[in-house]
Design a protein around this motif. Structure first.
Motif, PDB file in Angstrom:
ATOM      1  N   HIS G  81       0.858  -1.187   0.000  1.00 35.92           N
ATOM      2  CA  HIS G  81       0.000   0.000   0.000  1.00 35.92           C
ATOM      3  C   HIS G  81       0.894   1.236   0.000  1.00 35.92           C
TER       4      HIS G  81
ATOM      5  N   LEU J  37      -0.945  -2.898   6.730  1.00 31.35           N
ATOM      6  CA  LEU J  37      -1.743  -2.153   5.753  1.00 31.35           C
ATOM      7  C   LEU J  37      -1.378  -2.666   4.367  1.00 31.35           C
ATOM      8  N   TRP J  38      -2.335  -3.381   3.724  1.00 33.10           N
ATOM      9  CA  TRP J  38      -2.082  -3.900   2.367  1.00 33.10           C
ATOM     10  C   TRP J  38      -3.131  -3.351   1.407  1.00 33.10           C
ATOM     11  N   ARG J  39      -2.714  -3.122   0.180  1.00 37.59           N
ATOM     12  CA  ARG J  39      -3.627  -2.770  -0.902  1.00 37.59           C
ATOM     13  C   ARG J  39      -4.210  -4.064  -1.489  1.00 37.59           C
ATOM     14  N   ASN J  46      -8.279  -1.481   1.033  1.00 37.20           N
ATOM     15  CA  ASN J  46      -7.154  -2.039   1.760  1.00 37.20           C
ATOM     16  C   ASN J  46      -7.617  -3.025   2.817  1.00 37.20           C
ATOM     17  N   SER J  48      -6.477  -3.985   6.597  1.00 37.78           N
ATOM     18  CA  SER J  48      -5.644  -3.449   7.676  1.00 37.78           C
ATOM     19  C   SER J  48      -5.817  -4.270   8.946  1.00 37.78           C
TER      20      SER J  48
END
Lengths: 86, 86, 86, 86, 86, 86, 86, 86, 86, 86
Positions: G81, J37-39, J46, J48
């Motif tokens: 992200h 936190l990833w897209r 996202n 989270s």
């Protein structure tokens, strides 16, 4: 195609049906009617692209799948995309 | 990928974005990263197969689509199927 | 086919589009390609049966509907039923 | 109508019920009350159009289907469409 | 029937349409065709029971509702229940 | 109320439970607490209107249904509609 | 991953499968391929983050889970992200 | 919490489990951790409010429910509302 | 209750409506008719428990909420649970 | 967290809000409260993981997100998994 083989299916029947399914799928691929076959990651499911003359032909083809009684099949008719280069 | 271009998008912007989308899609097809692209019959949607090295690469590729802000995208990771002949 | 004509569509455009839709639908019925057309009670929706040669033909036919931009279309490929008498 | 015949239904009962279903469906088609009957491609399901006098008549007709206990039925009341030519 | 009157509907039009809806509903109740009409608690929705001769009659009746363009209507055909005492 | 009687329920138990359900439903109708009872066409389901003093009374009434263990029940509290004439 | 172990699975098989699942999960965690593993509160389910080279590797990894036949797995490809600090 | 006790659960086990569930629920209510417990009308389900220190504590509490294996549980974290007077 | 205040609502109207909502909610809590009021974490939504004499009273209460036009409300009738200690 | 920034949001406001969101997210990550936190690939969304003391803290944290008014947030409470090695 999502496959749900019942747990209580006799082992011998299960193994035989899966083997016939594979043979059937490969024959149709060789004939060029089962164009693509991918496994969905983490699921006993596949995404397939068929190249058939008619809805009738597709129905016979699917109805003939040895695993058909244990499958949920969703069909989306496809056509050439205007941005496709082939 | 389902496309929903807002009705109030300026005509010039719409035409330009759709043209850039086509160019982008064809470039990626020529590079072999956008493997297949089909139109779903009766819908402003497509089914696409991508051949990428990583989730990161796929994300950048999709994020770069000129129509990305107007798209709903669903992703299914695929792998080789045991019955596939290729 | 569910029809959702936006409330802010100009009256003249709305009337003209609906008229062209009717003409288009009737022409296709006369050609025998739009086999059946029923209104769903209480909804601005219809159930239609098409008789086409291919998915490509169906796509062109639907894409050409004057109301296409305001429609949600769901397609189910049909085939002859073993218990049908015709 | 989606048909879900239980796997543990006795073979003799299954065959007999399916045969009676076919006979019943064909009799109703000959009477003109079961107007259309199509198989949905790739599914043990059908799309049917009935021409009945009342909701009561439709209920008796459906309740009398030999396969009724194994069916999920969704009903949509239809009426003539303003653009239909018949 | 769920009612969704758009916020930007002109006040005068809104008031007039709601008044005509009430008049229309009461006339049909007096005629015995709109058998029951209940408000669902906490929602701008109602549950209604109609007594009509045909699907065509029901469609005309609903299509004529002044609030029809702002309604989502779901229809369930009903029949006498075997345990009903009336 | 959707009824799903399990296929393996003993026949004698099934017949007896259905009979007690009918008796129970008719007694409540005579008491005026089960106001309306309609069969949904083509389904082993009903639409019922109850006239009760409280949620507690409704719960006891439903919990007492002989078929309760085999039912899926959805409840919508209703109130008088401003356009109702009764 | 939602786990649904059938109630009629032999006790010995169940205990053994769960033990092998734990061993397998811990081995993959030690290898750094199963990055995170959390239990969802109140459910026999988990949220897992995998770090793999390819969709093929992920499929083999999941297909090898001793509890795989009793799992419903949903996969979401993730990427870095833009606001992440690591 | 929706409860689905399997029909083939041994009667003695069922009665014992339900009794232990009641005891467990009442003990937690006395401790002040199971703040509220309501039956949903017409369903074998409840709405419960828990007052716990952490997600871990909630998980242990739920996992310990004698009926846990037969429950579908949905959790919504709550916090004080700005308009609450307590 | 999920709250969706439209973005284009005039600021003065929004602030005033939210203030009246708070006043209304607190008055009903003081009267003992709005028993509990919790915020759902991370959502502009609340879970509320009402103690009312009838469905009619609940409807008037909800219909009177200043934010009612911007709310989606789902209602579940509750009753005392057999394991509740109060 | 799914982000839906309205198309008609003023450009300056949009840029400023996104910048403040990033700053806020990074500050919370540095404090150790926003753990991961990833897209999600191909989506403005996202995944989270938060490490907070209470539901109240989580609510304040989320309510403070500059993009909160444009987000749909789904929360799943997590706890340690019995097979986790950390």
């Amino acid at each position: 195609m999502d496959v749900h083989i019942p747990r209580d299916l006799e082992e011998k029947v299960r193994v035989d049906t899966v083997a016939r399914e594979k043979e059937y799928a490969q024959e149709l691929q060789r004939e060029g009617r089962w164009l693509h076959l991918w496994r969905i990651v983490g699921q006993y499911s596949n995404i397939s692209i068929f190249d058939v003359e008619s809805a009738d032909e597709l129905h016979e083809l699917l109805w003939g799948l040895p695993l058909f009684p244990y499958m949920d099949i969703t069909i989306m008719p496809l056509t050439r995309h205007g941005s496709a280069i082939t």
